[in-house]
Design a protein around this motif. Sequence first.
Motif, PDB file in Angstrom:
ATOM      1  N   ALA A 312      37.506 -14.174  33.262  1.00 11.05           N
ATOM      2  CA  ALA A 312      37.712 -13.618  34.605  1.00 11.05           C
ATOM      3  C   ALA A 312      36.668 -12.562  34.968  1.00 11.05           C
ATOM      4  CB  ALA A 312      39.108 -13.008  34.703  1.00 11.05           C
ATOM      5  N   ASN A 313      35.689 -12.360  34.082  1.00  5.72           N
ATOM      6  CA  ASN A 313      34.672 -11.322  34.313  1.00  5.72           C
ATOM      7  C   ASN A 313      35.347  -9.977  34.601  1.00  5.72           C
ATOM      8  OD1 ASN A 313      32.105 -10.247  34.542  1.00  5.72           O
ATOM      9  ND2 ASN A 313      31.940 -10.722  36.729  1.00  5.72           N
ATOM     10  N   PHE A 314      36.253  -9.624  33.722  1.00  4.42           N
ATOM     11  CA  PHE A 314      37.077  -8.426  33.891  1.00  4.42           C
ATOM     12  C   PHE A 314      36.754  -7.441  32.774  1.00  4.42           C
ATOM     13  CE2 PHE A 314      41.161  -6.192  33.006  1.00  4.42           C
ATOM     14  CZ  PHE A 314      41.266  -5.504  34.220  1.00  4.42           C
ATOM     15  N   ARG A 315      36.280  -6.252  33.153  1.00  6.10           N
ATOM     16  CA  ARG A 315      35.905  -5.238  32.167  1.00  6.10           C
ATOM     17  C   ARG A 315      36.781  -3.994  32.239  1.00  6.10           C
ATOM     18  NH1 ARG A 315      33.774  -9.144  30.902  1.00  6.10           N
ATOM     19  NH2 ARG A 315      31.563  -9.598  30.506  1.00  6.10           N
ATOM     20  N   ASN A 316      37.686  -3.940  33.205  1.00  3.99           N
ATOM     21  CA  ASN A 316      38.497  -2.735  33.397  1.00  3.99           C
ATOM     22  C   ASN A 316      39.723  -2.742  32.490  1.00  3.99           C
ATOM     23  OD1 ASN A 316      36.738  -1.880  35.348  1.00  3.99           O
ATOM     24  ND2 ASN A 316      38.003  -2.515  37.072  1.00  3.99           N
ATOM     25  N   PHE A 317      39.505  -2.626  31.193  1.00  3.16           N
ATOM     26  CA  PHE A 317      40.642  -2.537  30.277  1.00  3.16           C
ATOM     27  C   PHE A 317      40.295  -1.602  29.132  1.00  3.16           C
ATOM     28  CE2 PHE A 317      38.168  -5.961  28.443  1.00  3.16           C
ATOM     29  CZ  PHE A 317      38.270  -5.741  27.073  1.00  3.16           C
ATOM     30  N   THR A 318      41.341  -1.031  28.558  1.00  2.00           N
ATOM     31  CA  THR A 318      41.211  -0.121  27.423  1.00  2.00           C
ATOM     32  C   THR A 318      42.206  -0.542  26.355  1.00  2.00           C
ATOM     33  OG1 THR A 318      40.600   1.711  28.896  1.00  2.00           O
ATOM     34  CG2 THR A 318      41.337   2.280  26.664  1.00  2.00           C
ATOM     35  N   PHE A 319      41.745  -0.605  25.114  1.00  2.00           N
ATOM     36  CA  PHE A 319      42.631  -0.939  23.987  1.00  2.00           C
ATOM     37  C   PHE A 319      42.696   0.270  23.070  1.00  2.00           C
ATOM     38  CE2 PHE A 319      43.648  -2.551  19.793  1.00  2.00           C
ATOM     39  CZ  PHE A 319      44.689  -3.422  20.056  1.00  2.00           C
ATOM     40  N   ILE A 320      43.929   0.760  22.832  1.00  2.00           N
ATOM     41  CA  ILE A 320      44.159   1.926  21.979  1.00  2.00           C
ATOM     42  C   ILE A 320      45.055   1.498  20.831  1.00  2.00           C
ATOM     43  CG2 ILE A 320      45.073   4.269  21.868  1.00  2.00           C
ATOM     44  CD1 ILE A 320      44.607   4.486  24.886  1.00  2.00           C
ATOM     45  N   GLN A 321      44.625   1.789  19.605  1.00  2.00           N
ATOM     46  CA  GLN A 321      45.423   1.435  18.436  1.00  2.00           C
ATOM     47  C   GLN A 321      46.024   2.689  17.822  1.00  2.00           C
ATOM     48  OE1 GLN A 321      44.677   1.732  14.807  1.00  2.00           O
ATOM     49  NE2 GLN A 321      46.579   0.626  14.338  1.00  2.00           N
ATOM     50  N   LEU A 322      47.357   2.665  17.601  1.00  2.00           N
ATOM     51  CA  LEU A 322      48.069   3.781  17.001  1.00  2.00           C
ATOM     52  C   LEU A 322      48.747   3.321  15.719  1.00  2.00           C
ATOM     53  CD1 LEU A 322      49.831   5.389  20.123  1.00  2.00           C
ATOM     54  CD2 LEU A 322      47.669   6.066  19.066  1.00  2.00           C
ATOM     55  N   SER A 323      48.905   4.234  14.807  1.00  2.00           N
ATOM     56  CA  SER A 323      49.628   3.932  13.569  1.00  2.00           C
ATOM     57  C   SER A 323      51.064   4.399  13.705  1.00  2.00           C
ATOM     58  CB  SER A 323      48.948   4.621  12.379  1.00  2.00           C
ATOM     59  OG  SER A 323      48.911   6.026  12.592  1.00  2.00           O
ATOM     60  N   GLY A 324      51.883   4.002  12.748  1.00  2.00           N
ATOM     61  CA  GLY A 324      53.279   4.416  12.764  1.00  2.00           C
ATOM     62  C   GLY A 324      54.163   3.413  13.472  1.00  2.00           C
ATOM     63  N   GLU A 325      55.468   3.750  13.498  1.00  2.00           N
ATOM     64  CA  GLU A 325      56.433   2.843  14.110  1.00  2.00           C
ATOM     65  C   GLU A 325      56.313   2.864  15.635  1.00  2.00           C
ATOM     66  OE1 GLU A 325      60.528   4.009  13.768  1.00  2.00           O
ATOM     67  OE2 GLU A 325      60.013   6.131  13.562  1.00  2.00           O
ATOM     68  N   PHE A 326      56.781   1.783  16.253  1.00  2.00           N
ATOM     69  CA  PHE A 326      56.665   1.647  17.699  1.00  2.00           C
ATOM     70  C   PHE A 326      57.525   2.684  18.417  1.00  2.00           C
ATOM     71  CE2 PHE A 326      58.306  -0.046  21.712  1.00  2.00           C
ATOM     72  CZ  PHE A 326      57.120  -0.338  22.377  1.00  2.00           C
ATOM     73  N   SER A 327      56.952   3.322  19.429  1.00  2.00           N
ATOM     74  CA  SER A 327      57.669   4.259  20.287  1.00  2.00           C
ATOM     75  C   SER A 327      57.140   4.057  21.695  1.00  2.00           C
ATOM     76  CB  SER A 327      57.462   5.709  19.834  1.00  2.00           C
ATOM     77  OG  SER A 327      57.992   6.602  20.807  1.00  2.00           O
TER      78      SER A 327
END
Length: 499
Positions: A312-327
């Motif tokens: 889709a030629n889409f660059r407006n995204f951010t991926f953040i990785q966190l550790s620990g249990e889901f909250s």
Amino acid sequence: MLRRGLLAWASRVVVLLVLLCCAASVLYMLACTPRGDDERLGLPRANGPTGRAGSQAAVLSWEERHRDHVGSLKRQIAQLQDELQERSEQLRAAQQLAGEPAGAPGRAQADLLAFLRSQVDRAEVHAGVKQATEYAAVPFDSFTLHKVYQLETGLTRHPEEKPVRKDKRDELVEAIQSAVEALNSPAESSPDQRPYTASDFIEGIYRTERDKGTLYELTFRGDHKHEFRRLVLFRPFGPILKVKKEQLNMASTLVNVIVPLARRVDKFRQFMQNFREMSIQQDGRVHLTVVYFGKEEMDEVKEILENTSRAANFRNFTFIQLSGEFSRGKGLDVGARSWKGSNVLLFFCDVDIYFTSEFLNTCRLNTQPVMALSLQVIKKETGFWRDFGFGMTCQYRSDFINIGGFDLDIRGWGGEDVHLYRKYLHSNLVVVRAPARGLFHLWHEKHCEDELAPEQYRMCIQSKAMNEASHGQLGMLVFRHEIEAHLRRQRRKTGSRKS
């Protein structure tokens, strides 16, 4: 203008009351007219015991009584017309007095206008009123030209009301007409402005505070794409008043969709299909922030993001990785605070949410840097209005930061959205809580973990019970033994008749 409008409105009310009294008098006289024996039993037959002479006498007597009755009614109507003429002259005299700068009638009109304005100031129009709990907030209903979406019905029936009840339809039609008149007012529009009509109306929200009046916020199409005109009206249990009119340009308003996630790759793939169609292709003014917990299945999620970006030629995204249990609260809080640009509109979303491009406009139109928007979730045709959800919200990042964000001590499922909602209710912000017809929560099985705190576990079980089936379906499950026993008895009766 307001004085003449109020008196003209009072004149119409008086005329209507007089006409109603006239009609009631006519009906009363008809109902109370004594009926003779010949009327109750019918006219004598020509070949009956009284003969032809008796029949003619009965007919003449019947005609004479009705002539007298008609004459009486005409005299009463003439008397009512005279009274109506007298009242009309009194009203015209009052209107002339109202135009004078001084005098008792002028003071009365000024007092009435001051009272109406005080009702507007007391209502939650310009600033929010601090609420103790989420149950104290008065929700809004949303509406279009042909439908009303309301929350009062709960789970008893579908909250989309069509056809709309006549009194409610007349009320909303009057609000739309008042807004159109305000938009077309020569005093507030330029000579080259196009005339607005009801067909330019997109959507509106309204609610009634029973001790103050009814607030309406109506949105119309503007002159260009992504431009809108919004009017705020208030009906303080009297003539409707215009409170505010503004022009909105949403061409540069970016919506940052924040999704917390842990595993659930299939759900994320489905979410991205909808996001690509509705947010990227149709809307185009979005940013996606994915906050992922843990490393399990993380590579699959990143691959889905990258495939969508290339296709889709889409660059407006951010991926953040966190550790620990889901909250969920922590994920949304981190996603909101990670934004480094100017103030941005945030949409807190879940991976099992389906939304339309129209909803993104609703998010923009009903959210301002001084407001918070709490929206409901509607399921598909076999589902229900989820009027107990507080998780899907739109608010500006500045408000979210100023309010203190999420309670990061909450772990696991549930509770974080209610705490955030209460923070907004305890502030001076106006909270808009209304049905959103373009937002859908896709059904999925819900698991309540043993590790949850007692309050969270109770909330999880309640949500699970509401999601599993409708009220009627749950009843069928509870009473299935009685239903099966009834069917067995019916089959035995049928078999005995045949034998």
